[in-house]
Write a protein that holds these residues in place. Sequence first.
Motif, PDB file in Angstrom:
ATOM      1  N   ARG A  45      11.388   2.330  -0.980  1.00  9.75           N
ATOM      2  CA  ARG A  45      10.182   2.994  -0.479  1.00  9.75           C
ATOM      3  C   ARG A  45      10.300   4.511  -0.591  1.00  9.75           C
ATOM      4  O   ARG A  45      11.296   5.114  -0.192  1.00  9.75           O
ATOM      5  N   LEU A  46       9.266   5.121  -1.154  1.00 10.66           N
ATOM      6  CA  LEU A  46       9.186   6.578  -1.204  1.00 10.66           C
ATOM      7  C   LEU A  46       8.787   7.078   0.181  1.00 10.66           C
ATOM      8  O   LEU A  46       7.775   6.639   0.733  1.00 10.66           O
ATOM      9  N   PRO A  47       9.578   7.979   0.786  1.00  9.71           N
ATOM     10  CA  PRO A  47       9.227   8.460   2.131  1.00  9.71           C
ATOM     11  C   PRO A  47       7.830   9.087   2.151  1.00  9.71           C
ATOM     12  O   PRO A  47       7.427   9.752   1.185  1.00  9.71           O
ATOM     13  N   PRO A  48       7.066   8.878   3.209  1.00  9.18           N
ATOM     14  CA  PRO A  48       5.698   9.430   3.285  1.00  9.18           C
ATOM     15  C   PRO A  48       5.636  10.936   3.097  1.00  9.18           C
ATOM     16  O   PRO A  48       4.627  11.462   2.609  1.00  9.18           O
ATOM     17  N   ALA A  49       6.730  11.630   3.451  1.00  6.58           N
ATOM     18  CA  ALA A  49       6.731  13.085   3.326  1.00  6.58           C
ATOM     19  C   ALA A  49       6.892  13.561   1.887  1.00  6.58           C
ATOM     20  O   ALA A  49       6.691  14.746   1.588  1.00  6.58           O
ATOM     21  N   VAL A  50       7.266  12.638   0.979  1.00  4.52           N
ATOM     22  CA  VAL A  50       7.480  13.007  -0.421  1.00  4.52           C
ATOM     23  C   VAL A  50       6.242  12.627  -1.235  1.00  4.52           C
ATOM     24  O   VAL A  50       5.826  11.471  -1.233  1.00  4.52           O
ATOM     25  N   ASP A  94       0.817  -1.210   0.000  1.00 10.50           N
ATOM     26  CA  ASP A  94       0.000   0.000   0.000  1.00 10.50           C
ATOM     27  C   ASP A  94       0.858   1.272   0.000  1.00 10.50           C
ATOM     28  O   ASP A  94       0.337   2.378   0.188  1.00 10.50           O
ATOM     29  N   GLU A  95       2.169   1.131  -0.212  1.00  7.85           N
ATOM     30  CA  GLU A  95       3.071   2.280  -0.215  1.00  7.85           C
ATOM     31  C   GLU A  95       3.611   2.515  -1.625  1.00  7.85           C
ATOM     32  O   GLU A  95       3.711   1.599  -2.442  1.00  7.85           O
ATOM     33  N   TRP A  96       3.979   3.771  -1.878  1.00  7.10           N
ATOM     34  CA  TRP A  96       4.633   4.099  -3.131  1.00  7.10           C
ATOM     35  C   TRP A  96       6.112   3.730  -3.058  1.00  7.10           C
ATOM     36  O   TRP A  96       6.729   3.806  -1.997  1.00  7.10           O
ATOM     37  N   VAL A 112       2.113  -6.197 -12.860  1.00 11.87           N
ATOM     38  CA  VAL A 112       2.888  -5.358 -11.945  1.00 11.87           C
ATOM     39  C   VAL A 112       1.962  -4.781 -10.886  1.00 11.87           C
ATOM     40  O   VAL A 112       0.818  -4.419 -11.173  1.00 11.87           O
ATOM     41  N   ARG A 113       2.434  -4.722  -9.662  1.00 13.37           N
ATOM     42  CA  ARG A 113       1.654  -4.122  -8.588  1.00 13.37           C
ATOM     43  C   ARG A 113       1.542  -2.620  -8.795  1.00 13.37           C
ATOM     44  O   ARG A 113       2.326  -2.002  -9.529  1.00 13.37           O
ATOM     45  N   ALA A 114       0.585  -2.030  -8.138  1.00 14.72           N
ATOM     46  CA  ALA A 114       0.375  -0.587  -8.238  1.00 14.72           C
ATOM     47  C   ALA A 114       1.427   0.172  -7.432  1.00 14.72           C
ATOM     48  O   ALA A 114       2.108  -0.378  -6.572  1.00 14.72           O
ATOM     49  N   ARG A 115       1.572   1.443  -7.735  1.00  9.49           N
ATOM     50  CA  ARG A 115       2.373   2.395  -6.962  1.00  9.49           C
ATOM     51  C   ARG A 115       3.880   2.168  -7.051  1.00  9.49           C
ATOM     52  O   ARG A 115       4.611   2.434  -6.104  1.00  9.49           O
TER      53      ARG A 115
END
Length: 411
Positions: A61-66, A39-41, A100-103
Amino acid sequence: MRGDEAVTATRPTVPLKSLLKKVETGWSPVCDAAPPALDEWGVLRLSAVTSGTFVPTEAKRLPPAVAPRPTFEVKTGDVLVSRANGVKALVGVACFVGDVRARLLLPDLVFRLTADNGKLDSRFLGIALSSAGLRRQIDAVMRGTSGQYKISKADIQRLELPKVPLAEQRRIVTAHAAFERRIGALERSLDKLSPVAEALAAVALNQSQTDWDRVPLADIATVAAGVTLGSEPVGDGTVELPYLRVANVLDGRIDTKETKTVRILRSQYERFALRKGDLLLTEGGDLDKLGRGAVWDGRIDACLHQNHVFRVRCGERMTPDFLALYTSSPEGRAYFQSVGKQTTNLASINSTQVKQMPVPVPPVAEQVRLLGPVHAVRLRAAALEHQIRKLRTVQQGVVEDLLNGRVGASA
Protein backbone atom coordinates in the motif's frame (compact mmCIF):
# COMPACT_ATOMS: atom_id res chain seq x y z
CA MET A 1 9.96 -29.51 -46.13
CA ARG A 2 11.53 -32.87 -45.27
CA GLY A 3 10.96 -34.38 -41.84
CA ASP A 4 14.57 -33.99 -40.72
CA GLU A 5 14.52 -30.31 -41.75
CA ALA A 6 11.33 -29.75 -39.77
CA VAL A 7 13.02 -31.06 -36.63
CA THR A 8 16.11 -28.84 -36.89
CA ALA A 9 14.60 -25.69 -38.41
CA THR A 10 15.29 -22.39 -36.65
CA ARG A 11 14.03 -18.94 -37.53
CA PRO A 12 16.10 -15.84 -38.20
CA THR A 13 16.11 -13.41 -35.28
CA VAL A 14 15.67 -9.67 -34.83
CA PRO A 15 16.78 -7.37 -31.99
CA LEU A 16 13.94 -6.85 -29.53
CA LYS A 17 14.65 -3.10 -29.68
CA SER A 18 13.31 -3.01 -33.25
CA LEU A 19 9.93 -4.39 -32.07
CA LEU A 20 9.38 -2.13 -29.07
CA LYS A 21 8.17 1.40 -28.56
CA LYS A 22 9.53 1.79 -25.06
CA VAL A 23 11.35 0.11 -22.14
CA GLU A 24 10.92 1.80 -18.75
CA THR A 25 11.33 1.16 -15.05
CA GLY A 26 9.02 2.31 -12.29
CA TRP A 27 9.16 3.84 -8.85
CA SER A 28 9.78 2.34 -5.42
CA PRO A 29 8.70 4.69 -2.61
CA VAL A 30 8.62 3.51 0.99
CA CYS A 31 5.30 1.67 1.33
CA ASP A 32 3.21 0.09 4.04
CA ALA A 33 3.61 -3.69 4.35
CA ALA A 34 -0.15 -4.25 4.04
CA PRO A 35 -1.70 -4.80 0.60
CA PRO A 36 -3.74 -1.91 -0.83
CA ALA A 37 -7.53 -1.92 -0.72
CA LEU A 38 -9.28 -1.71 -4.07
CA ASP A 39 -9.73 2.05 -3.75
CA GLU A 40 -6.11 2.63 -2.63
CA TRP A 41 -2.92 3.04 -4.61
CA GLY A 42 -0.29 0.36 -4.30
CA VAL A 43 3.16 -0.54 -5.64
CA LEU A 44 3.80 -4.01 -7.00
CA ARG A 45 6.21 -6.26 -5.16
CA LEU A 46 8.90 -7.96 -7.20
CA SER A 47 7.06 -11.24 -6.50
CA ALA A 48 4.16 -9.99 -8.65
CA VAL A 49 6.24 -10.91 -11.71
CA THR A 50 6.66 -14.65 -12.15
CA SER A 51 7.51 -16.65 -15.25
CA GLY A 52 4.44 -16.42 -17.44
CA THR A 53 2.06 -15.33 -14.66
CA PHE A 54 1.22 -11.89 -13.29
CA VAL A 55 0.19 -11.87 -9.60
CA PRO A 56 -1.55 -8.52 -8.92
CA THR A 57 -2.23 -9.37 -5.26
CA GLU A 58 1.51 -9.07 -4.60
CA ALA A 59 1.49 -5.35 -3.83
CA LYS A 60 2.21 -2.92 -0.99
CA ARG A 61 0.00 0.00 0.00
CA LEU A 62 1.19 3.48 -0.93
CA PRO A 63 0.90 5.65 2.21
CA PRO A 64 -1.88 8.28 1.88
CA ALA A 65 0.68 11.03 2.47
CA VAL A 66 2.62 10.01 -0.67
CA ALA A 67 1.21 11.30 -3.95
CA PRO A 68 0.85 8.54 -6.57
CA ARG A 69 2.54 8.78 -9.97
CA PRO A 70 -0.16 7.69 -12.44
CA THR A 71 2.33 7.47 -15.32
CA PHE A 72 3.61 4.28 -13.68
CA GLU A 73 0.18 2.68 -13.38
CA VAL A 74 0.23 -0.91 -14.72
CA LYS A 75 -2.22 -1.51 -17.56
CA THR A 76 -3.67 -4.46 -19.42
CA GLY A 77 -1.30 -5.36 -22.24
CA ASP A 78 1.91 -4.45 -20.41
CA VAL A 79 4.77 -6.95 -20.46
CA LEU A 80 6.73 -6.91 -17.20
CA VAL A 81 10.29 -8.19 -16.73
CA SER A 82 12.18 -8.35 -13.42
CA ARG A 83 15.52 -6.58 -13.72
CA ALA A 84 17.20 -7.48 -10.43
CA ASN A 85 17.04 -10.13 -7.73
CA GLY A 86 19.23 -11.97 -5.24
CA VAL A 87 18.41 -15.23 -7.07
CA LYS A 88 19.75 -15.59 -10.62
CA ALA A 89 16.81 -17.64 -11.86
CA LEU A 90 14.40 -14.83 -10.91
CA VAL A 91 16.19 -12.15 -12.94
CA GLY A 92 14.59 -11.64 -16.34
CA VAL A 93 11.39 -13.54 -15.58
CA ALA A 94 8.56 -12.08 -17.61
CA CYS A 95 4.79 -12.02 -17.79
CA PHE A 96 1.98 -10.47 -19.81
CA VAL A 97 -0.52 -8.39 -17.82
CA GLY A 98 -4.08 -9.44 -18.56
CA ASP A 99 -6.95 -8.15 -16.45
CA VAL A 100 -5.60 -5.90 -13.72
CA ARG A 101 -7.22 -3.71 -11.10
CA ALA A 102 -6.68 0.03 -11.16
CA ARG A 103 -4.13 1.95 -9.08
CA LEU A 104 -1.23 -0.50 -9.10
CA LEU A 105 2.14 1.10 -9.83
CA LEU A 106 5.24 -0.27 -11.53
CA PRO A 107 8.21 -0.70 -9.12
CA ASP A 108 11.78 0.33 -9.88
CA LEU A 109 13.07 -3.26 -10.08
CA VAL A 110 10.73 -4.18 -12.95
CA PHE A 111 10.90 -3.22 -16.62
CA ARG A 112 7.73 -2.43 -18.55
CA LEU A 113 8.01 -3.29 -22.24
CA THR A 114 5.63 -1.57 -24.65
CA ALA A 115 5.36 -3.43 -27.95
CA ASP A 116 4.97 -1.88 -31.39
CA ASN A 117 1.57 -3.42 -32.07
CA GLY A 118 2.13 -3.40 -35.80
CA LYS A 119 5.08 -5.75 -35.42
CA LEU A 120 4.70 -7.55 -32.12
CA ASP A 121 1.82 -9.06 -30.15
CA SER A 122 2.36 -8.33 -26.43
CA ARG A 123 1.03 -11.74 -25.42
CA PHE A 124 3.48 -13.39 -27.82
CA LEU A 125 6.30 -11.32 -26.30
CA GLY A 126 5.43 -12.58 -22.82
CA ILE A 127 5.57 -16.16 -24.07
CA ALA A 128 8.81 -15.69 -26.01
CA LEU A 129 10.61 -14.08 -23.05
CA SER A 130 9.86 -17.20 -21.00
CA SER A 131 11.32 -19.55 -23.63
CA ALA A 132 14.58 -21.47 -23.23
CA GLY A 133 16.33 -19.51 -25.99
CA LEU A 134 15.63 -16.12 -24.42
CA ARG A 135 16.50 -17.48 -20.99
CA ARG A 136 19.96 -18.46 -22.23
CA GLN A 137 20.49 -14.96 -23.60
CA ILE A 138 19.46 -13.38 -20.30
CA ASP A 139 21.78 -15.66 -18.33
CA ALA A 140 24.64 -14.71 -20.65
CA VAL A 141 24.33 -10.96 -20.05
CA MET A 142 23.39 -11.03 -16.35
CA ARG A 143 25.79 -9.37 -13.91
CA GLY A 144 26.05 -9.78 -10.16
CA THR A 145 27.76 -8.27 -7.13
CA SER A 146 27.23 -8.99 -3.43
CA GLY A 147 24.47 -11.51 -4.09
CA GLN A 148 22.43 -9.11 -6.27
CA TYR A 149 22.05 -10.01 -9.94
CA LYS A 150 20.72 -7.66 -12.60
CA ILE A 151 20.18 -6.90 -16.27
CA SER A 152 20.04 -3.48 -17.90
CA LYS A 153 17.67 -1.75 -20.28
CA ALA A 154 20.29 -2.14 -23.00
CA ASP A 155 20.50 -5.87 -22.30
CA ILE A 156 16.75 -6.18 -22.84
CA GLN A 157 16.84 -4.19 -26.06
CA ARG A 158 19.67 -6.33 -27.47
CA LEU A 159 17.85 -9.63 -26.92
CA GLU A 160 17.30 -11.50 -30.19
CA LEU A 161 13.70 -12.58 -30.72
CA PRO A 162 12.66 -15.19 -33.32
CA LYS A 163 11.33 -13.41 -36.41
CA VAL A 164 7.70 -14.55 -36.51
CA PRO A 165 5.02 -12.91 -38.68
CA LEU A 166 2.33 -11.14 -36.65
CA ALA A 167 -0.45 -13.50 -37.79
CA GLU A 168 1.62 -16.52 -36.73
CA GLN A 169 2.47 -14.86 -33.40
CA ARG A 170 -1.26 -14.75 -32.69
CA ARG A 171 -1.70 -18.42 -33.61
CA ILE A 172 1.10 -19.32 -31.20
CA VAL A 173 -0.67 -17.28 -28.51
CA THR A 174 -3.86 -19.25 -29.22
CA ALA A 175 -2.03 -22.58 -28.93
CA HIS A 176 -0.43 -21.48 -25.65
CA ALA A 177 -3.80 -20.33 -24.29
CA ALA A 178 -5.36 -23.73 -25.02
CA PHE A 179 -2.79 -25.34 -22.74
CA GLU A 180 -3.39 -22.66 -20.10
CA ARG A 181 -7.12 -23.37 -20.05
CA ARG A 182 -6.58 -27.08 -19.51
CA ILE A 183 -3.91 -26.52 -16.88
CA GLY A 184 -6.09 -23.91 -15.17
CA ALA A 185 -8.98 -26.38 -14.91
CA LEU A 186 -6.68 -28.94 -13.28
CA GLU A 187 -5.28 -26.33 -10.89
CA ARG A 188 -8.80 -25.32 -9.84
CA SER A 189 -9.62 -28.97 -9.14
CA LEU A 190 -6.43 -29.22 -7.10
CA ASP A 191 -7.30 -26.08 -5.12
CA LYS A 192 -10.66 -27.62 -4.18
CA LEU A 193 -8.90 -30.63 -2.65
CA SER A 194 -6.89 -28.57 -0.18
CA PRO A 195 -9.80 -27.63 2.14
CA VAL A 196 -11.11 -31.20 1.85
CA ALA A 197 -7.77 -32.57 3.05
CA GLU A 198 -7.68 -30.02 5.89
CA ALA A 199 -11.21 -30.95 6.97
CA LEU A 200 -10.42 -34.67 6.93
CA ALA A 201 -7.24 -34.02 8.93
CA ALA A 202 -9.23 -32.09 11.52
CA VAL A 203 -11.74 -34.95 11.76
CA ALA A 204 -8.91 -37.46 12.20
CA LEU A 205 -7.27 -35.48 15.00
CA ASN A 206 -10.53 -34.72 16.81
CA GLN A 207 -11.64 -38.34 17.14
CA SER A 208 -11.32 -39.81 20.61
CA GLN A 209 -8.44 -37.54 21.62
CA THR A 210 -9.46 -37.84 25.24
CA ASP A 211 -8.50 -41.54 25.12
CA TRP A 212 -5.07 -40.97 23.60
CA ASP A 213 -1.82 -40.69 25.50
CA ARG A 214 -0.13 -37.32 25.15
CA VAL A 215 3.64 -37.35 25.56
CA PRO A 216 6.65 -35.18 24.67
CA LEU A 217 7.83 -35.77 21.12
CA ALA A 218 11.20 -36.97 22.44
CA ASP A 219 9.43 -40.00 23.99
CA ILE A 220 8.29 -41.33 20.60
CA ALA A 221 10.88 -39.99 18.13
CA THR A 222 14.46 -38.76 17.84
CA VAL A 223 15.11 -35.16 16.80
CA ALA A 224 18.36 -34.15 15.13
CA ALA A 225 19.78 -31.06 13.46
CA GLY A 226 21.72 -31.38 10.23
CA VAL A 227 24.96 -30.26 8.64
CA THR A 228 26.27 -26.81 9.56
CA LEU A 229 27.48 -25.07 6.44
CA GLY A 230 30.70 -23.12 6.31
CA SER A 231 34.04 -24.79 6.87
CA GLU A 232 33.93 -28.04 4.89
CA PRO A 233 36.51 -30.83 5.32
CA VAL A 234 38.79 -31.73 2.39
CA GLY A 235 40.89 -34.67 1.31
CA ASP A 236 40.60 -38.38 1.90
CA GLY A 237 37.80 -39.58 4.10
CA THR A 238 35.33 -36.99 2.80
CA VAL A 239 32.33 -37.24 0.49
CA GLU A 240 30.22 -34.64 -1.32
CA LEU A 241 26.48 -35.25 -1.11
CA PRO A 242 23.18 -33.43 -1.81
CA TYR A 243 21.39 -31.87 1.14
CA LEU A 244 17.98 -30.37 1.85
CA ARG A 245 17.73 -26.78 3.08
CA VAL A 246 14.81 -24.71 4.33
CA ALA A 247 13.86 -23.73 0.76
CA ASN A 248 13.36 -27.41 -0.10
CA VAL A 249 11.00 -28.12 2.81
CA LEU A 250 7.54 -26.76 2.09
CA ASP A 251 4.22 -27.17 3.85
CA GLY A 252 3.24 -30.77 3.16
CA ARG A 253 5.78 -31.51 0.43
CA ILE A 254 9.47 -31.58 -0.40
CA ASP A 255 10.68 -29.62 -3.44
CA THR A 256 13.91 -31.00 -4.92
CA LYS A 257 13.98 -29.07 -8.20
CA GLU A 258 17.05 -27.23 -6.88
CA THR A 259 19.29 -29.04 -4.41
CA LYS A 260 22.82 -28.13 -3.36
CA THR A 261 25.72 -30.28 -2.19
CA VAL A 262 28.00 -30.20 0.81
CA ARG A 263 31.19 -32.09 1.69
CA ILE A 264 31.32 -34.00 4.98
CA LEU A 265 33.49 -36.63 6.63
CA ARG A 266 32.38 -40.14 5.71
CA SER A 267 32.27 -40.92 9.42
CA GLN A 268 29.54 -38.27 9.83
CA TYR A 269 27.23 -39.74 7.19
CA GLU A 270 24.89 -41.64 9.51
CA ARG A 271 24.61 -38.59 11.75
CA PHE A 272 23.23 -36.39 8.96
CA ALA A 273 21.70 -38.88 6.49
CA LEU A 274 17.99 -38.96 5.75
CA ARG A 275 15.91 -42.12 5.58
CA LYS A 276 12.60 -42.63 3.86
CA GLY A 277 9.91 -41.78 6.42
CA ASP A 278 11.84 -39.06 8.25
CA LEU A 279 9.71 -36.02 9.06
CA LEU A 280 11.50 -32.76 8.22
CA LEU A 281 10.59 -29.58 10.10
CA THR A 282 11.98 -26.11 9.48
CA GLU A 283 13.73 -24.21 12.26
CA GLY A 284 12.97 -20.64 11.24
CA GLY A 285 11.12 -18.20 9.02
CA ASP A 286 7.93 -16.19 9.44
CA LEU A 287 6.21 -16.90 12.76
CA ASP A 288 3.24 -18.59 11.10
CA LYS A 289 5.58 -20.90 9.14
CA LEU A 290 7.61 -22.24 12.07
CA GLY A 291 7.76 -26.03 12.08
CA ARG A 292 6.40 -26.39 8.56
CA GLY A 293 7.38 -29.69 7.09
CA ALA A 294 6.78 -32.91 5.24
CA VAL A 295 7.74 -36.58 5.26
CA TRP A 296 10.81 -37.50 3.20
CA ASP A 297 10.04 -40.05 0.49
CA GLY A 298 13.62 -41.11 -0.20
CA ARG A 299 13.62 -39.83 -3.79
CA ILE A 300 17.37 -39.00 -3.59
CA ASP A 301 19.80 -41.67 -2.45
CA ALA A 302 22.34 -40.63 0.17
CA CYS A 303 20.77 -37.25 0.96
CA LEU A 304 21.57 -35.06 3.98
CA HIS A 305 19.80 -32.15 5.70
CA GLN A 306 21.03 -28.71 6.74
CA ASN A 307 21.21 -27.63 10.38
CA HIS A 308 18.19 -25.32 9.90
CA VAL A 309 16.03 -28.37 9.11
CA PHE A 310 15.18 -30.77 11.95
CA ARG A 311 15.03 -34.48 11.18
CA VAL A 312 12.38 -36.27 13.24
CA ARG A 313 12.65 -40.08 13.11
CA CYS A 314 9.68 -41.90 14.59
CA GLY A 315 9.84 -44.94 16.82
CA GLU A 316 7.41 -47.87 16.93
CA ARG A 317 4.58 -45.92 18.60
CA MET A 318 4.18 -43.25 15.93
CA THR A 319 3.80 -43.24 12.14
CA PRO A 320 5.53 -40.35 10.32
CA ASP A 321 2.39 -39.40 8.40
CA PHE A 322 0.29 -39.13 11.56
CA LEU A 323 2.96 -37.03 13.26
CA ALA A 324 3.13 -34.77 10.17
CA LEU A 325 -0.64 -34.45 10.32
CA TYR A 326 -0.42 -33.25 13.91
CA THR A 327 2.55 -30.87 13.52
CA SER A 328 0.78 -29.14 10.61
CA SER A 329 -2.57 -28.90 12.43
CA PRO A 330 -3.76 -25.65 14.07
CA GLU A 331 -2.84 -27.14 17.46
CA GLY A 332 0.63 -28.09 16.29
CA ARG A 333 1.22 -24.71 14.67
CA ALA A 334 -0.02 -22.94 17.79
CA TYR A 335 2.61 -24.77 19.84
CA PHE A 336 5.46 -23.71 17.56
CA GLN A 337 4.24 -20.11 17.55
CA SER A 338 3.97 -20.06 21.34
CA VAL A 339 7.58 -21.19 21.88
CA GLY A 340 9.18 -19.53 18.84
CA LYS A 341 11.73 -16.80 19.41
CA GLN A 342 10.83 -13.68 17.43
CA THR A 343 13.50 -11.29 16.09
CA THR A 344 13.09 -8.25 13.86
CA ASN A 345 12.72 -10.21 10.64
CA LEU A 346 12.50 -13.88 11.58
CA ALA A 347 11.24 -16.34 14.15
CA SER A 348 12.92 -19.60 15.16
CA ILE A 349 12.56 -22.70 17.29
CA ASN A 350 15.28 -24.92 18.72
CA SER A 351 15.62 -28.69 19.02
CA THR A 352 14.75 -28.66 22.73
CA GLN A 353 11.41 -27.02 21.99
CA VAL A 354 10.69 -29.53 19.24
CA LYS A 355 11.50 -32.42 21.59
CA GLN A 356 9.21 -31.00 24.28
CA MET A 357 6.21 -30.66 21.95
CA PRO A 358 3.21 -32.51 23.48
CA VAL A 359 1.97 -35.05 20.92
CA PRO A 360 -1.19 -37.22 21.02
CA VAL A 361 -0.34 -40.90 20.55
CA PRO A 362 -3.28 -43.11 19.50
CA PRO A 363 -2.57 -46.81 18.84
CA VAL A 364 -0.73 -47.33 15.57
CA ALA A 365 -3.68 -49.22 14.05
CA GLU A 366 -5.89 -46.23 14.89
CA GLN A 367 -3.39 -43.85 13.29
CA VAL A 368 -3.46 -45.88 10.07
CA ARG A 369 -7.28 -46.01 10.05
CA LEU A 370 -7.66 -42.28 10.61
CA LEU A 371 -5.13 -41.48 7.89
CA GLY A 372 -7.02 -43.52 5.26
CA PRO A 373 -9.38 -40.77 4.00
CA VAL A 374 -6.60 -38.17 4.14
CA HIS A 375 -4.31 -40.38 2.06
CA ALA A 376 -7.03 -40.92 -0.52
CA VAL A 377 -7.39 -37.17 -1.06
CA ARG A 378 -3.63 -36.70 -1.14
CA LEU A 379 -3.25 -39.42 -3.76
CA ARG A 380 -5.83 -37.62 -5.90
CA ALA A 381 -3.95 -34.34 -5.40
CA ALA A 382 -0.65 -36.01 -6.33
CA ALA A 383 -2.23 -37.37 -9.52
CA LEU A 384 -3.47 -33.89 -10.46
CA GLU A 385 -0.04 -32.38 -9.74
CA HIS A 386 1.54 -34.99 -12.00
CA GLN A 387 -0.91 -34.14 -14.79
CA ILE A 388 -0.16 -30.44 -14.41
CA ARG A 389 3.62 -31.00 -14.52
CA LYS A 390 3.26 -33.22 -17.58
CA LEU A 391 1.09 -30.68 -19.40
CA ARG A 392 3.53 -27.87 -18.55
CA THR A 393 6.36 -29.92 -20.04
CA VAL A 394 4.38 -30.62 -23.21
CA GLN A 395 3.32 -26.97 -23.44
CA GLN A 396 6.91 -25.81 -23.16
CA GLY A 397 8.04 -28.24 -25.85
CA VAL A 398 5.26 -27.25 -28.25
CA VAL A 399 5.87 -23.53 -27.76
CA GLU A 400 9.64 -23.97 -28.27
CA ASP A 401 8.98 -25.84 -31.53
CA LEU A 402 6.56 -23.15 -32.71
CA LEU A 403 8.94 -20.31 -31.81
CA ASN A 404 11.83 -21.92 -33.65
CA GLY A 405 9.81 -22.95 -36.71
CA ARG A 406 10.26 -26.68 -36.18
CA VAL A 407 6.48 -27.07 -36.55
CA GLY A 408 3.89 -24.72 -37.98
CA ALA A 409 1.09 -23.10 -35.96
CA SER A 410 -2.35 -24.16 -37.17
CA ALA A 411 -4.36 -21.45 -38.86
